[in-house]
Enzyme design. Structure first.
Site, PDB file in Angstrom:
ATOM      1  N   ARG A  18      -0.333 -22.430 -13.215  1.00  0.00           N
ATOM      2  CA  ARG A  18      -0.852 -24.184 -13.838  1.00  0.00           C
ATOM      3  C   ARG A  18      -1.337 -23.530 -14.633  1.00  0.00           C
ATOM      4  NH1 ARG A  18      -1.759 -28.627 -10.416  1.00  0.00           N
ATOM      5  NH2 ARG A  18      -3.046 -29.373 -12.313  1.00  0.00           N
ATOM      6  N   HIS A  43      -2.603  -4.466 -10.935  1.00  0.00           N
ATOM      7  CA  HIS A  43      -1.351  -3.487 -10.886  1.00  0.00           C
ATOM      8  C   HIS A  43      -1.232  -4.505 -12.149  1.00  0.00           C
ATOM      9  CE1 HIS A  43       2.170  -0.934  -9.907  1.00  0.00           C
ATOM     10  NE2 HIS A  43       1.990  -1.920 -10.718  1.00  0.00           N
ATOM     11  N   GLU A  70      -3.573   0.342 -11.403  1.00  0.00           N
ATOM     12  CA  GLU A  70      -2.103   0.933 -11.248  1.00  0.00           C
ATOM     13  C   GLU A  70      -1.397   0.576 -11.754  1.00  0.00           C
ATOM     14  OE1 GLU A  70      -2.479   0.574  -6.089  1.00  0.00           O
ATOM     15  OE2 GLU A  70      -0.944  -0.803  -7.250  1.00  0.00           O
ATOM     16  N   HIS A 190       0.627  -0.714   0.448  1.00  0.00           N
ATOM     17  CA  HIS A 190       2.318  -1.087   0.064  1.00  0.00           C
ATOM     18  C   HIS A 190       2.702  -1.991   2.268  1.00  0.00           C
ATOM     19  CE1 HIS A 190       5.703  -2.722  -2.171  1.00  0.00           C
ATOM     20  NE2 HIS A 190       6.207  -2.855  -0.574  1.00  0.00           N
TER      21      HIS A 190
END
Length: 237
Positions: A18, A43, A70, A190
């Site tokens: 937004r 990341h 990362e 993950h």
């Protein structure tokens, strides 16, 4: 206790959808720490579709626990890490157009490149971790190139666990045992979630840190951010 580092990429995605500054990424990071998490992970990607490089700079003055950045060590990423000097940098072999991380490093094929990058970070006292699969030869390669830690890529574990195959954790257990034996610290991340994190933790010896973002933020939509963080902390004890 295994440390919980919360990846806040999804907070940035929501903000960016937004424009403006709602939700406030910096406040969310500070709140996550106040709720008990022991780290903040970001990341950034070159297209800045979620975390922006300026976010990485701004978070330096906000994060009081462990700060983990990362990414693929392209020149702009390396420069960002050297500028911000996080607690830890986690090297991930992302393609530019990757939706999310989908592979670990081949530490044999890319040994020369990774070794050079890692030595540069270590000169600045930045702990280095390498995103990696469970192949023991590649984990040994991570040690040879000078990494301090590995981050086990846990998508396959999560997939097998969802299918009811608890034996899917065995390669990760073996990888963790081997990594510890050769002097590497062990992180993981993950597709870890409230459903699988306790089982994973109980089967991975010497697990130092897990980095969780997508599942944690999604779970928080129903259960609340503070509550979800405390649920993870309970499972990680």
């Amino acid at each position: 206790m295994t440390k919980l580092s919360v990846n806040i990429n999804k907070i940035a995605t929501l903000r960016n959808s937004r424009g403006g500054n709602v939700p406030n990424l910096l406040k969310v990071a500070a709140d996550i720490e106040s709720f008990g998490a022991k780290g903040i992970t970001i990341h950034p990607r070159p297209d800045e579709r979620h975390i922006r490089y300026q976010d990485a700079r701004d978070l330096v003055n906000v994060v009081t626990t462990e700060y983990n950045i990362e990414g693929n060590p392209v020149p702009s990423f390396v420069d960002l890490v050297l500028e911000t000097k996080p607690t830890q940098v986690t090297l991930v072999p992302d393609a530019v157009d990757a939706i999310t991380s989908n592979a670990g490093w081949d530490t044999l094929k890319h040994a020369s490149f990774l070794s050079e990058v890692i030595q540069e970070f270590k000169k600045h006292n930045i702990r280095t971790s390498v995103f990696i699969d469970t192949d023991l030869k590649l984990i040994e390669g991570a040690k040879k190139i000078g990494a301090d830690r590995i981050e086990l890529y846990t998508e396959e574990f999560a997939t097998q666990y969802d299918l009811g195959n608890e034996n899917g954790v065995k390669p990760y257990t073996e990888a963790a045992v081997f990594a510890h034996e050769i002097g590497l610290g062990i992180n993981a991340g993950h597709d870890l979630s409230l459903d699988n994190i306790e089982f994973f933790k109980n089967n991975i010896p010497n697990l130092a840190e897990v980095s969780i973002g997508h599942a944690l933020i999604a779970e928080s939509l129903y259960l609340g951010l503070e509550n979800v963080i405390n649920m993870y902390l309970h499972r990680l004890k």
